[in-house]
Scaffold this motif. Sequence first.
Motif, PDB file in Angstrom:
ATOM      1  N   ASP A 234      51.927  56.563  58.828  1.00  0.00           N
ATOM      2  CA  ASP A 234      51.026  56.142  57.747  1.00  0.00           C
ATOM      3  C   ASP A 234      51.822  55.693  56.522  1.00  0.00           C
ATOM      4  OD1 ASP A 234      48.831  56.653  59.285  1.00  0.00           O
ATOM      5  OD2 ASP A 234      48.394  58.617  58.410  1.00  0.00           O
TER       6      ASP A 234
ATOM      7  N   ALA B 104      47.212  48.625  65.631  1.00  0.00           N
ATOM      8  CA  ALA B 104      46.169  49.571  65.248  1.00  0.00           C
ATOM      9  C   ALA B 104      45.393  50.097  66.450  1.00  0.00           C
ATOM     10  CB  ALA B 104      45.214  48.917  64.250  1.00  0.00           C
ATOM     11  N   THR B 105      45.142  49.238  67.437  1.00  0.00           N
ATOM     12  CA  THR B 105      44.392  49.669  68.622  1.00  0.00           C
ATOM     13  C   THR B 105      45.158  50.734  69.392  1.00  0.00           C
ATOM     14  OG1 THR B 105      43.357  47.485  68.804  1.00  0.00           O
ATOM     15  CG2 THR B 105      43.309  48.903  70.752  1.00  0.00           C
TER      16      THR B 105
ATOM     17  N   TYR C 103      47.444  52.680  68.168  1.00  0.00           N
ATOM     18  CA  TYR C 103      47.550  53.843  67.305  1.00  0.00           C
ATOM     19  C   TYR C 103      46.326  54.753  67.453  1.00  0.00           C
ATOM     20  CZ  TYR C 103      48.446  56.498  62.997  1.00  0.00           C
ATOM     21  OH  TYR C 103      48.677  57.504  62.073  1.00  0.00           O
ATOM     22  N   GLU C 104      45.154  54.143  67.551  1.00  0.00           N
ATOM     23  CA  GLU C 104      43.927  54.924  67.728  1.00  0.00           C
ATOM     24  C   GLU C 104      43.914  55.665  69.062  1.00  0.00           C
ATOM     25  OE1 GLU C 104      40.776  52.165  67.288  1.00  0.00           O
ATOM     26  OE2 GLU C 104      40.969  51.997  65.100  1.00  0.00           O
ATOM     27  N   GLN C 105      44.713  55.200  70.020  1.00  0.00           N
ATOM     28  CA  GLN C 105      44.800  55.845  71.338  1.00  0.00           C
ATOM     29  C   GLN C 105      45.970  56.817  71.435  1.00  0.00           C
ATOM     30  OE1 GLN C 105      45.050  52.465  73.942  1.00  0.00           O
ATOM     31  NE2 GLN C 105      42.910  51.848  73.611  1.00  0.00           N
TER      32      GLN C 105
END
Length: 321
Positions: A46, A66-67, A69-71
């Motif tokens: 972050d 970002a995709t 990272y969400e996983q």
Amino acid sequence: MPERASDRLLRMLGMVAYLDRHQGVPVDEIAEQFGVTPRQVLADVDTLWVTGTPGYLPYDLIDFDATAYEQGVVRLTESRGLTRPLRLGGREAVALVAALRAMSSALGPLLDDEQARVLRSALAKVTAATGDAAAAVDVQLASTATPQVAATIAEALAQHRRLRIRYVNTRDEASDREVDPIRLVSEDERTYLLAWCRSADGERLFRVDRVLGAEVLDEPAEDHSVPEAAAVFSPGPEGELVTLHLASPGRWVAETTPAEAVRNLPDGSFEVDLRVVQPAWLRHLLLQAAEDVLDVRPARVAEEVAQVARAALAAYGPGEG
């Protein structure tokens, strides 16, 4: 002990290089690689996500997928040049030569043949690359150990043998210890022997310049599982707990001393808890940070420091008009 900002910076720079070589790494694997928690990895990412080159517009920043990272997977998509090989300027090269020569002076007698060879090779290469500027660098350090002590410690480490040492602690008390040597540690200007003390049944850091004598024993040293943090000096629980309330410019105190806890306050000031073994060390620290000290607990400590300051001023005598 709270993490120093310099340590976190080095880890995050290393993380960028690591992610550049390993695209798409699960958070847990990164945590294991760098010896931190998954939560700390997320905090580091972050921070990196809002870090970049001057301008600090979106296309100037380090970026991640970002995709992914969400996983729970970290994939670096823009390093902003942080993975390019660095070229040393003249000042940096001279500083590196000085550091290598200081290391050779302080640790030379304690290194095994392979370590000494690597150090000599690195120093020769950096000195040659630096050119004439390196000739002006002259580093002289006080010896941290007698030749006999240095040679004995080096022998015990090389042969993986137990040591008997005569050691003087911070209270100027001498005692005989049997230890299983683990490795040498450099912290600031000091050299320490990290070893398993058999009388204390735990890992200890022994300042090499406080070892009065050393003897290699016939017994082999036992292997002990020692955490990486054991190589960082941290006062034991026997020290007095002192709390300093400091203004924001005094942040260097928390960054450079073994603090037990740091608490940031709403007005920008902060409190730091220190475990103090040597009162003289604390008095010196408080005199250095005097302009930023807002409060000291217990109050007795502040009064003692004030007395020392008044005595020092009185030693100069009355000012001339």
